[in-house]
Motif scaffolding. Structure first.
Motif, PDB file in Angstrom:
ATOM      1  N   LYS A  52      85.771  91.674  39.802  1.00 44.27           N
ATOM      2  CA  LYS A  52      85.893  90.831  38.609  1.00 44.27           C
ATOM      3  C   LYS A  52      87.142  91.210  37.823  1.00 44.27           C
ATOM      4  O   LYS A  52      87.799  90.340  37.250  1.00 44.27           O
ATOM      5  CB  LYS A  52      84.661  90.967  37.724  1.00 44.27           C
ATOM      6  CG  LYS A  52      83.520  90.106  38.226  1.00 44.27           C
ATOM      7  CD  LYS A  52      82.459  89.976  37.168  1.00 44.27           C
ATOM      8  CE  LYS A  52      81.357  89.049  37.643  1.00 44.27           C
ATOM      9  NZ  LYS A  52      80.044  89.432  37.123  1.00 44.27           N
ATOM     10  N   MET A  55      90.325  89.394  38.570  1.00 43.20           N
ATOM     11  CA  MET A  55      90.550  88.082  37.977  1.00 43.20           C
ATOM     12  C   MET A  55      90.398  88.126  36.471  1.00 43.20           C
ATOM     13  O   MET A  55      90.322  87.086  35.827  1.00 43.20           O
ATOM     14  CB  MET A  55      89.557  87.063  38.552  1.00 43.20           C
ATOM     15  CG  MET A  55      89.812  86.769  40.015  1.00 43.20           C
ATOM     16  SD  MET A  55      88.614  85.591  40.687  1.00 43.20           S
ATOM     17  CE  MET A  55      89.172  84.063  39.945  1.00 43.20           C
ATOM     18  N   GLN A  56      90.327  89.317  35.932  1.00 40.38           N
ATOM     19  CA  GLN A  56      90.050  89.507  34.498  1.00 40.38           C
ATOM     20  C   GLN A  56      88.822  88.724  34.068  1.00 40.38           C
ATOM     21  O   GLN A  56      88.818  88.059  33.025  1.00 40.38           O
ATOM     22  CB  GLN A  56      91.262  89.113  33.659  1.00 40.38           C
ATOM     23  CG  GLN A  56      92.319  90.199  33.638  1.00 40.38           C
ATOM     24  CD  GLN A  56      93.184  90.124  32.382  1.00 40.38           C
ATOM     25  OE1 GLN A  56      92.765  89.635  31.340  1.00 40.38           O
ATOM     26  NE2 GLN A  56      94.399  90.622  32.477  1.00 40.38           N
ATOM     27  N   LEU A  57      87.786  88.823  34.837  1.00 38.73           N
ATOM     28  CA  LEU A  57      86.547  88.137  34.490  1.00 38.73           C
ATOM     29  C   LEU A  57      85.510  89.089  33.906  1.00 38.73           C
ATOM     30  O   LEU A  57      84.369  88.722  33.691  1.00 38.73           O
ATOM     31  CB  LEU A  57      85.948  87.442  35.724  1.00 38.73           C
ATOM     32  CG  LEU A  57      86.648  86.173  36.178  1.00 38.73           C
ATOM     33  CD1 LEU A  57      86.030  85.636  37.454  1.00 38.73           C
ATOM     34  CD2 LEU A  57      86.609  85.115  35.092  1.00 38.73           C
ATOM     35  N   ILE A  58      85.932  90.318  33.646  1.00 39.75           N
ATOM     36  CA  ILE A  58      85.029  91.269  32.998  1.00 39.75           C
ATOM     37  C   ILE A  58      84.765  90.782  31.576  1.00 39.75           C
ATOM     38  O   ILE A  58      85.706  90.402  30.882  1.00 39.75           O
ATOM     39  CB  ILE A  58      85.712  92.657  32.905  1.00 39.75           C
ATOM     40  CG1 ILE A  58      86.186  93.116  34.260  1.00 39.75           C
ATOM     41  CG2 ILE A  58      84.823  93.675  32.234  1.00 39.75           C
ATOM     42  CD1 ILE A  58      85.136  93.737  35.099  1.00 39.75           C
ATOM     43  N   GLU A  82      95.122  85.943  28.427  1.00 40.73           N
ATOM     44  CA  GLU A  82      94.150  84.933  28.854  1.00 40.73           C
ATOM     45  C   GLU A  82      94.841  83.651  29.339  1.00 40.73           C
ATOM     46  O   GLU A  82      94.469  83.082  30.362  1.00 40.73           O
ATOM     47  CB  GLU A  82      93.207  84.664  27.682  1.00 40.73           C
ATOM     48  CG  GLU A  82      92.086  83.688  27.940  1.00 40.73           C
ATOM     49  CD  GLU A  82      91.099  84.110  29.035  1.00 40.73           C
ATOM     50  OE1 GLU A  82      90.993  85.320  29.312  1.00 40.73           O
ATOM     51  OE2 GLU A  82      90.453  83.220  29.612  1.00 40.73           O
ATOM     52  N   GLN A  86      94.504  82.002  33.058  1.00 39.33           N
ATOM     53  CA  GLN A  86      93.929  80.684  33.332  1.00 39.33           C
ATOM     54  C   GLN A  86      94.747  79.907  34.356  1.00 39.33           C
ATOM     55  O   GLN A  86      94.223  79.047  35.054  1.00 39.33           O
ATOM     56  CB  GLN A  86      93.813  79.887  32.027  1.00 39.33           C
ATOM     57  CG  GLN A  86      92.602  80.296  31.203  1.00 39.33           C
ATOM     58  CD  GLN A  86      92.681  79.823  29.773  1.00 39.33           C
ATOM     59  OE1 GLN A  86      93.535  79.008  29.412  1.00 39.33           O
ATOM     60  NE2 GLN A  86      91.795  80.332  28.935  1.00 39.33           N
ATOM     61  N   ARG A  89      93.643  81.885  37.814  1.00 39.81           N
ATOM     62  CA  ARG A  89      92.255  81.734  38.258  1.00 39.81           C
ATOM     63  C   ARG A  89      92.021  80.352  38.857  1.00 39.81           C
ATOM     64  O   ARG A  89      92.391  79.345  38.266  1.00 39.81           O
ATOM     65  CB  ARG A  89      91.298  81.897  37.075  1.00 39.81           C
ATOM     66  CG  ARG A  89      91.219  83.291  36.541  1.00 39.81           C
ATOM     67  CD  ARG A  89      90.097  83.355  35.507  1.00 39.81           C
ATOM     68  NE  ARG A  89      90.271  84.495  34.645  1.00 39.81           N
ATOM     69  CZ  ARG A  89      90.278  84.430  33.314  1.00 39.81           C
ATOM     70  NH1 ARG A  89      90.123  83.269  32.715  1.00 39.81           N
ATOM     71  NH2 ARG A  89      90.428  85.517  32.605  1.00 39.81           N
ATOM     72  N   GLY A  90      91.390  80.346  40.007  1.00 39.07           N
ATOM     73  CA  GLY A  90      91.060  79.073  40.624  1.00 39.07           C
ATOM     74  C   GLY A  90      92.213  78.493  41.403  1.00 39.07           C
ATOM     75  O   GLY A  90      92.035  77.626  42.249  1.00 39.07           O
ATOM     76  N   LYS A 120      93.161  70.407  36.873  1.00 38.66           N
ATOM     77  CA  LYS A 120      93.867  71.374  36.051  1.00 38.66           C
ATOM     78  C   LYS A 120      95.095  71.948  36.758  1.00 38.66           C
ATOM     79  O   LYS A 120      96.173  71.975  36.199  1.00 38.66           O
ATOM     80  CB  LYS A 120      92.921  72.500  35.657  1.00 38.66           C
ATOM     81  CG  LYS A 120      93.603  73.558  34.829  1.00 38.66           C
ATOM     82  CD  LYS A 120      92.621  74.534  34.234  1.00 38.66           C
ATOM     83  CE  LYS A 120      93.309  75.763  33.716  1.00 38.66           C
ATOM     84  NZ  LYS A 120      94.264  75.626  32.678  1.00 38.66           N
TER      85      LYS A 120
END
Ligand SMILES: Nc1ncnc2c1ncn2[C@@H]1O[C@H](COP(=O)(O)OP(=O)(O)OP(=O)(O)O)[C@@H](O)[C@H]1O
Ligand SMILES: [Mg+2]
Lengths: 353, 308
Positions: A52, A55-58, A82, A86, A89-90, A120
């Motif tokens: 996590k 992806m900096q999803l912590i 952030e 963005q 991510r994805g 996006k």
């Protein structure tokens, strides 16, 4: 092969009421383009937190990346804000989660959930995106995609939902795919299907994959290399063959002895004694020492560095020090290693990417 | 869906019938007659009046007549207010009550939701503590105390809005605020809890992992899922408002149903009491139906289960 990802000395902590939980304590590894790395280790060893963090999803707070760098194509993810994340991510990296029953939004149509990333990141308009979503659903093996995109997650079975999650992850052709126990929540036959699907897709898209699993059969099946995690650290890393035929860390021995394999009929399973250390206050020296039958005095005092076994194989145990006595894995583990060898050679031929 | 609604309407009619029966007989158990206030009348005069309103008939006959009239939308004639029809009186009075109730409900839930949202987004920050404070105060202080405070400070001291009575929209402001405080508090607390839970759920992580920005995560993915449980409190809130207006209308001298209702109770004006009770009961049931239908609109799982 060129390096896609380089993680150096990554530390992740959670600030809780009880104190600082040091979930990840100096993880270092790398990943080449198109390569598949499996991460194995007991529950709580920090596998999910590590990935996590990539992806900096912590969740922040309480989590934070305390130290270290995550170089993704040379850029340090750990330092990104952030907004920058963005964009990555994805698009550049995406993630498949464990439980398909909870990882889809229950009030949003499946098609829209897949489309989101396309609109996006690829700047597609709605009709382009819809076309691509239908293609993706075909790719992940969902029949009748034209109608399925208009449905909600509760109209899909668990296996089908996981295919949707895979489609979401693949939508923008990410360079890195992280799969955190993608098959654990599914029943065995569906597990095999999803696994086949992921392998298939990997062949087609050539994205690098980090695959977290508790299943050594899965490791043998999908991975090029394996990292073994214990108490927030990687204690051994090597190719599948290195880890399966020639494990060096006593924890890896225990893990091999304790994990059920696909053809485990006769063998009793080995249980590693004790429990993992408290990450609020990790022990001095080797964190595994207290549970290690082979522990030496130095294990209690000083942390072992990564010793090089071969160009591909490293392990953090004092047993590899030149002054340490030669130690062999316990008989039982050896026997299982043999079984493992059969398993991996029978399934790996031509299969491994 | 249509079948479902028809079925529900059927149940509503049965419920209304039971409530009407129940209140009718309860009323008959009440001590006193509508005349007890006017004891200046002679025996004969009283007898004439009782005869005129059918109050000398046996109770079952009275009940039968009432129910027959009820099916024709006739709620009878008021004993006190110049013999006027109860339906007409209620119609005249319903405007102010509705205005207050609807304004308080809409403002209350929307403001409450926003407060709760802000709380959840800035979890444990200064804004969160601020809105939590408002919520706790709003929940623990009764609306009639607020009404007094508002009348004194905003009405009298500052003179921004009229202290009482009815007429212009400005007259609605203070009673609406007094009524809205409770829904604001409840909706804010509820929204905060739900939103925090939703924001911690797996599909929010999935959304973030797709690269969705914070706004999208909160409003596209979070809000709708947090709203589903919020609907459950809307019913009790609306019902709470209906009882709240009874008090607030009296404090602000608003010529609404509530004020009328209290007067009617004081004078044993049975037809008005019955009519108002039935109206409130109907609104209760109606609100519950609307809320059940709202679930279907917001939650696809429910919509499909019933639609097929
Ligand atoms: N939000 C959090 N707050 C506090 N501690 C956390 C949080 N998330 C994870 N941890 C801690 O971090 C450590 C590592 O957790 P992690 O989820 O990475 O384990 P894991 O290896 O993925 O285990 P599993 O195999 O069960 O998925 C655990 O000790 C856990 O308690
Ligand atoms: Mg995990």
């Amino acid at each position: 092969m060129e390096k896609l990802l380089e993680v150096n000395n990554l530390h992740v902590s959670f600030d809780t009421y009880g104190g600082e939980v040091q979930a990840v304590r100096g993880v270092t590894f790398d990943l080449k383009r198109g390569e598949t790395l499996a991460i194995v280790g007991e529950s709580g060893s920090g596998k999910s937190v590590t990935t996590k963090a990539l992806m900096q999803l912590i969740p922040k707070p309480p989590g934070r990346i305390k130290e270290g760098e995550i170089l993704f194509e040379g850029r340090d993810i750990a330092k990104m804000n952030e907004k920058q994340m963005q964009k990555i991510r994805g698009k550049e990296m995406s993630m498949i989660f464990q439980d398909p029953m909870t990882s889809l939004n229950p009030t949003m149509k499946v098609g829209n959930q897949i489309m989101e990333g396309l609109i996006k990141h690829q700047k597609m308009n709605k009709s382009q995106a819809r076309k691509r979503v239908v293609e993706l659903l075909e790719l992940v093996g969902i029949p009748d995609p034209e109608n399925r995109i208009k449905q909600y997650p509760h109209q899909f079975s668990g296996g089908m939902r996981q295919r949707v999650v895979v489609a979401i992850a693949l939508a923008c052709n990410p360079k890195l795919l992280i799969a955190d126990e993608p098959t654990t929540a599914l029943d065995v036959t569906i597990q095999a299907q999803i696994l086949e699907l992921m392998k298939d897709i990997q062949k087609k898209t050539d994205s690098a994959t980090i695959f977290i699993t508790h299943d050594l059969g899965v490791v043998a099946n999908v991975a090029d290399r394996v990292a073994v995690m214990y108490a927030g650290k990687i204690v051994e890393v090597g190719t599948v063959d290195d880890i399966f035929y020639n494990p060096k860390h006593p924890y890896t021995w225990g893990l091999l002895g304790s994990m059920p394999s696909l053809d485990s009929e006769d063998e009793e399973l080995y249980a590693i004694p004790g429990s993992p250390p408290d990450l609020l206050d990790p022990p001095k020296g080797d964190a595994f020492a207290a549970r290690n039958d082979y522990a030496m005095k130095i294990d209690l005092e000083e942390e072992p560095p990564m010793f090089k076994v071969s160009d591909t194989h490293y392990a953090a145990t004092w047993l590899l020090h030149e002054n340490a006595p030669d130690m062999d894995p316990p008989e039982m583990v050896k026997k299982r290693m043999k079984g493992m060898a059969n398993m991996s050679s029978s399934s790996s031929e031509g299969d491994r990417v | 869906m249509t079948r479902y609604i028809l079925q529900r309407i059927g149940y509503m009619i049965i419920t209304m019938f039971l409530i009407a029966t129940f209140t009718f007989f309860l009323m008959k158990l009440l001590p006193g007659t509508p005349l007890s206030a006017a004891d200046k009348l002679s025996e004969e005069q009283q007898a004439v009046v009782l005869e005129k309103y059918g109050l000398n008939d046996p109770v079952p006959v009275q009940y039968f007549n009432y129910m027959v009239n009820l099916t024709q939308g006739d709620l009878g004639i008021s004993f006190q207010f110049d013999n006027r029809e109860v339906t007409t009186i209620i119609m005249e009075r319903i405007g102010p009550s509705m205005t207050l109730g609807v304004q308080a409900m809409v403002i209350g839930t929307i403001l409450g939701m926003l407060l709760g949202l802000v709380s959840a987004i800035y979890h444990n920050g200064i804004l969160d503590y601020g809105s939590t404070f408002i919520a706790v105060v709003g929940k623990s202080i009764p609306s009639f105390v607020f009404a007094g405070i508002l009348q004194y400070f905003i009405g009298v001291k500052l003179g921004w809005f009229p202290v009482a009575l009815w007429g212009t929209w400005a007259h609605t402001v203070l009673p609406t605020i007094a009524l809205a405080i409770f829904p604001i508090a409840i909706a804010a607390r509820f929204m905060r809890t739900e939103m925090l839970e939703v924001m911690g759920s797996d599909y929010i992580t999935t959304a973030r992992a797709k690269g969705v920005n914070k706004f999208g995560v909160v409003f596209k993915h979070g809000l709708r899922n947090a709203l589903i449980p919020l609907i459950t409190v809307l019913g009790p809130l609306a019902i709470g408002l209906m009882t709240g207006t009874l008090v607030i209308e009296n404090i602000f001298a608003v010529p609404g149903i509530g004020e009328q209702f209290v007067k009617a109770i004081n004078t044993n004006d049975f037809p008005i009491i019955m009519g108002t009770t039935l109206l409130i009961a109907f609104l209760f049931i109606f609100i519950i139906l609307v809320i059940d239908l709202m679930y279907g609109v917001i939650d696809p799982r429910i919509r499909l289960a019933e639609g097929e």
